[in-house]
Each structure stands twice: as C-alpha cells, then as structure tokens.
Design an enzyme around this catalytic site. Structure first.
Site, PDB file in Angstrom:
ATOM      1  N   GLU A  24       9.470 -23.127  22.750  1.00 29.90           N
ATOM      2  CA  GLU A  24      10.090 -21.853  22.355  1.00 29.90           C
ATOM      3  C   GLU A  24      10.388 -21.021  23.593  1.00 29.90           C
ATOM      4  O   GLU A  24       9.698 -21.135  24.612  1.00 29.90           O
ATOM      5  CB  GLU A  24       9.141 -21.062  21.454  1.00 29.90           C
ATOM      6  CG  GLU A  24       8.812 -21.756  20.159  1.00 29.90           C
ATOM      7  CD  GLU A  24       7.956 -20.874  19.271  1.00 29.90           C
ATOM      8  OE1 GLU A  24       8.536 -20.128  18.479  1.00 29.90           O
ATOM      9  OE2 GLU A  24       6.724 -20.911  19.404  1.00 29.90           O
TER      10      GLU A  24
ATOM     11  N   HIS B 216       1.846 -26.735  12.393  1.00 24.68           N
ATOM     12  CA  HIS B 216       3.200 -27.302  12.484  1.00 24.68           C
ATOM     13  C   HIS B 216       3.225 -28.675  13.182  1.00 24.68           C
ATOM     14  O   HIS B 216       3.808 -29.619  12.673  1.00 24.68           O
ATOM     15  CB  HIS B 216       4.134 -26.353  13.232  1.00 24.68           C
ATOM     16  CG  HIS B 216       4.186 -24.970  12.656  1.00 24.68           C
ATOM     17  ND1 HIS B 216       4.063 -24.722  11.317  1.00 24.68           N
ATOM     18  CD2 HIS B 216       4.358 -23.755  13.232  1.00 24.68           C
ATOM     19  CE1 HIS B 216       4.164 -23.403  11.093  1.00 24.68           C
ATOM     20  NE2 HIS B 216       4.336 -22.804  12.250  1.00 24.68           N
TER      21      HIS B 216
ATOM     22  N   LYS C 234      11.780 -27.269   6.720  1.00 26.35           N
ATOM     23  CA  LYS C 234      12.961 -27.451   7.586  1.00 26.35           C
ATOM     24  C   LYS C 234      13.687 -28.733   7.190  1.00 26.35           C
ATOM     25  O   LYS C 234      13.059 -29.760   6.939  1.00 26.35           O
ATOM     26  CB  LYS C 234      12.533 -27.523   9.061  1.00 26.35           C
ATOM     27  CG  LYS C 234      12.108 -26.168   9.619  1.00 26.35           C
ATOM     28  CD  LYS C 234      11.797 -26.274  11.099  1.00 26.35           C
ATOM     29  CE  LYS C 234      11.138 -25.017  11.604  1.00 26.35           C
ATOM     30  NZ  LYS C 234      12.047 -24.028  12.144  1.00 26.35           N
TER      31      LYS C 234
ATOM     32  N   LYS D 197       0.218 -18.937   6.400  1.00 22.03           N
ATOM     33  CA  LYS D 197      -0.696 -19.166   7.499  1.00 22.03           C
ATOM     34  C   LYS D 197      -0.902 -17.855   8.249  1.00 22.03           C
ATOM     35  O   LYS D 197      -0.044 -16.973   8.112  1.00 22.03           O
ATOM     36  CB  LYS D 197      -0.190 -20.266   8.409  1.00 22.03           C
ATOM     37  CG  LYS D 197       1.008 -19.865   9.288  1.00 22.03           C
ATOM     38  CD  LYS D 197       1.346 -20.947  10.250  1.00 22.03           C
ATOM     39  CE  LYS D 197       0.737 -20.735  11.598  1.00 22.03           C
ATOM     40  NZ  LYS D 197       1.537 -19.961  12.539  1.00 22.03           N
TER      41      LYS D 197
ATOM     42  N   ARG E  24       0.801  -1.227   0.000  1.00 25.62           N
ATOM     43  CA  ARG E  24       0.000   0.000   0.000  1.00 25.62           C
ATOM     44  C   ARG E  24       0.831   1.273   0.000  1.00 25.62           C
ATOM     45  O   ARG E  24       0.424   2.292  -0.528  1.00 25.62           O
ATOM     46  CB  ARG E  24      -0.856  -0.002   1.264  1.00 25.62           C
ATOM     47  CG  ARG E  24      -2.312  -0.197   0.973  1.00 25.62           C
ATOM     48  CD  ARG E  24      -3.091  -0.096   2.231  1.00 25.62           C
ATOM     49  NE  ARG E  24      -2.316  -0.555   3.395  1.00 25.62           N
ATOM     50  CZ  ARG E  24      -2.839  -1.133   4.449  1.00 25.62           C
ATOM     51  NH1 ARG E  24      -4.118  -1.345   4.505  1.00 25.62           N
ATOM     52  NH2 ARG E  24      -2.101  -1.509   5.482  1.00 25.62           N
TER      53      ARG E  24
ATOM     54  N   HIS F 163       5.879 -23.483   7.121  1.00 23.91           N
ATOM     55  CA  HIS F 163       7.338 -23.438   6.961  1.00 23.91           C
ATOM     56  C   HIS F 163       8.038 -24.604   7.652  1.00 23.91           C
ATOM     57  O   HIS F 163       9.185 -24.909   7.349  1.00 23.91           O
ATOM     58  CB  HIS F 163       7.911 -22.081   7.389  1.00 23.91           C
ATOM     59  CG  HIS F 163       8.040 -21.895   8.863  1.00 23.91           C
ATOM     60  ND1 HIS F 163       6.993 -21.538   9.663  1.00 23.91           N
ATOM     61  CD2 HIS F 163       9.109 -22.018   9.689  1.00 23.91           C
ATOM     62  CE1 HIS F 163       7.412 -21.439  10.916  1.00 23.91           C
ATOM     63  NE2 HIS F 163       8.690 -21.718  10.961  1.00 23.91           N
TER      64      HIS F 163
END
Ligand code: BG6
Length: 484
Positions: free
Chosen positions: A216, A240, A182, A148, A51, A178
């Site tokens: 994580e 995932h 991997k 996603k 934009r 993704h």
C-alpha cells in the site's frame, strides 16, 4: 457479461455505527450502488443507529453527502438518489443502555429479513447482541454482521465468539474480511477449480514457491491510535493475507458451499508450521523530506509497532510440503500493488543447452490495481540465430476481457452485504477459522515482545527494509518487483 443482477429479498438493515467512517465510505455508498444496479428491492430499508441525536432528515443529509463523495451519486439521477434516501432512516440508540431500543424495534417490519451490521468497536458487540435479543429485535432468522478487528489475539477472539454465540447461532454470524469480497480473490477459486489446466500442477512437485504481496502507498496518519496497537501483523496478515493464502493453498472443496469452502480453508491454517523468527522481517517507515514518519503519525516517538511484515511459512501437508510461501505487506511502499505469484519450478532438463538459460513459468494473479492474470511462458525468440529462449507474458486484464461491464463489477462491500441478505456465508469467516488464524499469529507477536524486537526502518516509497529482500535472497529467490 458481468452484470446479471438478481434482486435480493426485502430487508431491514440496521447499521450500528451508522454515522461512522466505514458506513460513510463503504457501507452506505455500496448500498446505493446496489440500489442503482437494481439489486436492492423496493421494500428494502436502511436504518442508521448511533449515539448522536439526529432525526431522519439530518441523517439523510449525511448519507446524501457520503454517496456523493464515495458512491458516485453525483453522476446519478436525482430521482434515483431521492428514491434511495427515502429508504434511509435513523435512530438514536445507546448500545450500553436502554435508550432507543423500543423505538428502533417499532421501525422494523415483520416478514422481511433483518440484518444488523456492527460497524462499531468490538467492545460493543456483546452489549449489542444482548440487547437485540432482550428487546426482541432479532429472531432466529436475523443476521449479524461484524467487522474486523475480530479480537486482538486468540483469547479475545474466543471471548467475542463466545459472546456472540450466547445470542446467535453460527449460521447467523457474518464476520467480514472484505478481501473475500474482492472480485479477483473470488476469481482465485474460479481459476483453480474451474480449469483443468492448473490444478494438476498446483502442488509441491511443480511449484517452487508462492509469493503474496499486498503493498500500500497510504500511511497510517489519521488512524494512528488504532494502528499502533495493531500493526501490520494483526491488521493485514492475520486476516487478509491469510485468507489469500488459504484460497491459493486449499484442497478443492466438494462443492461451493459455505461450510465445504470454510472447512478446507481451516485445514490450511491448521497445517501451517509455526514461523521461525529468523524467517520474519518487520519494518517501520521513516520520515522523508515531504512527510513525517510512522512514529509521528502514531504520536509515539518510541513506537516499535511494525508497518511492514515479510515472512516465509510452510504448510505441512502432502500437497505443499517443501514449497515455501512468502507473504509481504506494508504501508507507504512504492505503489499500491496486490499480487499473488505462483512460481513454478525449472523444467527438469533443458534440451536447448546451457546457453538457452533457465526459465520459469510464473502465474501472477493481480488483485489490484488492473485486476487480471498473467502467465509467463517461455518461447523462442523470433528470428534467425539459433534457439534463444525468451519469457513472454500471456496477459489478461479483466477490464479488457470484460469490456465496459468491468466497471460494473461491485466493490467488495457491495457484494458482501448482498450475500448477507441472501444468507450466503461462503465469503465470510467462520469462528473457528478466525481462532485458528490467531493461534498461528499469537506466538509470532509474543516472540517479538519477548525478544524486545525493534522493526527495521525503511524509506517511504521503497519496497520495504533491505532485510526483507535478504529473506528471499538467502533462499536463492527474489521478490517480484513492487512496480511504481
Ligand atoms: C483494512 C486495513 O482492513 O484493509 C487497512 O485495516 C488497509 O489498514 C485496508 O489499508 C486495505 O484494503 P484495500 O481494499 O484498500 O486493499
């Protein structure tokens, strides 16, 4: 050993949302690395579209910064950086209006592959797809790449699929997860279907249970408004973790081709039993002395969204009936550790007597960090003093096994974008797969809502809430440690 680079054909890649975070952190740096590796041909062009009003030069400046920060451009030759930037341009386009479409079309060349990356909110997918067709930018050979979240439930995913299907054939749609890009995730297939060793044991007769952990250390700070509407179930499990589950549990496809692989993954999802709510634990990280907790990060002090999920599920088919799969993921945990552990059953009879103890083989596949595999085997403890048994790891780290080439292993996005250009959909989710995954997750989320479920608090830097440990203890099993 690793880097046999085969250049792809010439292409025009338009990145809608070209000034956004994903483009800056992953897509553009990934393309730059492929360029340096010699995989992006001379006649490749990248056009950012968004934009904001800016010209090619201003966009190139932002790209230069992005590839310096995330693509290793500070280590690259200046000539190489300049050569990459020469291939980059920008067009100010209004996704919902008419502005920019004709000029964007004028930039596209005939005779090269056209790919359109929708790195924008899903609410714009329909408008973009429609305009790509009505302005004549896309033809039957063009590809669209979508990120996603692909919907927030079955209904919205179906709508998205239907909208895309109005303008593009399924063979043109590349839905990114993704995790499938991997290196180690793809290695799951190589390990399972490239070796005779494991497959005969890969079933309920020999496998006690399988654990999948994606832990994580990051918080949700900075992306609270997205995350709080999503939660760990939608953000990580539905895509995932379920993809990992599919790859570990699927039947051998007849060949490594997109539909053969995706048919087998779909069968796994469809064979998943509904999850009993007693078999799921939700958690939400608390504050500690150094930082605020989840609720502050999402700016809602009453939020009941989960930043952690642990669950036990079953796949009802001949291979897996009776073998539970335990899945766990969360933010702000002790360390960044992603691992799949296949825990084999005890040997049926011990010839060494009770004092030798019980031992189990565990095959652990580390997705990150220190990608590799470890097979725990039982041996005799060295030295005199009878037959004492001890477990030792047969350890393989990809970095060590592959040497300096391991550094050249492309990041997930690099590989996936090159697959788009090659026209290979094996590592992308098919529409029916995504819908089946939502069909399984929706009742879980609806159940939480119906029961007014509130996630259990857990300490930052821990392994998640106590109840998650209990989920396994109840079954006489235990989670593998999330090592710090
Ligand atoms: C994304 C999620 O899809 O994956 C994030 O939206 C998560 O919440 C990320 O942090 C994890 O990816 P990786 O590659 O860092 O394991």
């Amino acid at each position: 050993m690793v880097s046999r680079v085969i250049p792809v054909d010439g292409f025009d890649l338009v990145i809608f949302g070209g000034t956004g975070d994903l483009a800056r952190r992953k897509i553009l740096p990934g393309l730059f690395r492929r360029f340096c590796a010699g995989q992006m041909p001379e006649d490749a062009r990248i056009i950012g579209a968004a934009r904001s009003e800016m010209d090619d030069a201003a966009f190139r400046d932002t790209v230069a910064e992005a590839i310096r920060e995330f693509g290793g451009a500070h280590r690259a030759d200046k000539a190489q950086v300049d050569a990459f930037l020469e291939r980059v341009g920008y067009e100010h386009v209004d996704a919902m209006g008419e502005t920019g479409w004709e000029t964007l079309k004028g930039r596209l060349r005939d005779g090269v592959i056209r790919a359109f990356y929708f790195s924008v909110a899903p609410s714009l997918f329909g408008a973009l797809a429609e305009r790509l067709r009505s302005f004549g930018l896309a033809d039957d050979d063009s590809r669209v790449v979508v990120e996603k979240p692909f919907g927030k439930d079955l209904e919205t995913a179906k709508k998205l699929n239907a909208t895309l299907a109005e303008h593009f054939d399924e063979t043109q749609i590349y839905r990114i997860d993704h995790y499938l890009g991997k290196e180690t995730v793809q290695n799951l297939m190589a390990v399972r279907f490239g070796n005779m060793l494991f497959e005969p044991l890969w079933n309920a007769q020999y496998v006690d249970h399988i654990q999948i952990t994606v832990a994580e250390t990051v918080s949700v700070a900075g992306r609270g408004s997205y995350y709080d509407k999503s939660g760990a179930m939608r953000d990580m499990v539905q895509n995932h973790l379920m993809q990992l589950l599919c790859l570990i549990a699927m039947e051998p496809p007849a060949r490594f081709s997109p539909d053969a692989v995706r048919d087998e993954k779909l069968k796994v999802i469809r064979a998943l039993d509904p999850v009993d709510h007693h078999q799921i634990v939700r958690g939400q990280y608390d504050a500690d002395d150094t930082q605020p907790g989840y609720r502050t990060h999402v700016d809602d002090l009453r939020s009941t969204t989960e930043s952690f999920v642990a669950l036990k599920c079953h796949i009802s088919n001949w291979r897996w009936a009776g073998t539970p799969f335990y899945l766990r993921t969360g933010k702000m945990l002790r360390s960044r550790t992603s691992e799949i552990a296949v825990v084999f059953k005890d040997a049926p009879h011990s010839i060494f007597g009770p004092e030798a103890g019980t031992h189990r083989n565990v095959l652990s596949i580390r997705l990150q960090p220190n990608e590799g595999m470890t097979l725990g085997v039982t041996i005799k403890e060295p030295g005199p003093g009878g037959m004492r048994l001890v477990d030792v790891p047969l350890d393989m780290s990809f970095a060590e096994a592959l040497g300096p080439d391991a550094e050249e292993v492309p990041d997930a996005y690099e590989r996936l974008i090159m697959d788009v250009i090659r026209g290979n959909q094996t590592l992308f989710m098919r529409g029916d797969e995504v819908e089946a995954a939502w069909a399984w997750t929706d009742p879980i989320i609806a159940g939480w809502k119906r029961r007014g479920d509130v996630p259990k608090p857990y300490d930052p830097g821990s392994s998640g809430p106590e109840d998650a440990l209990m989920l396994m203890h109840r079954d006489g099993r235990k989670w593998r440690e999330i090592k710090s």
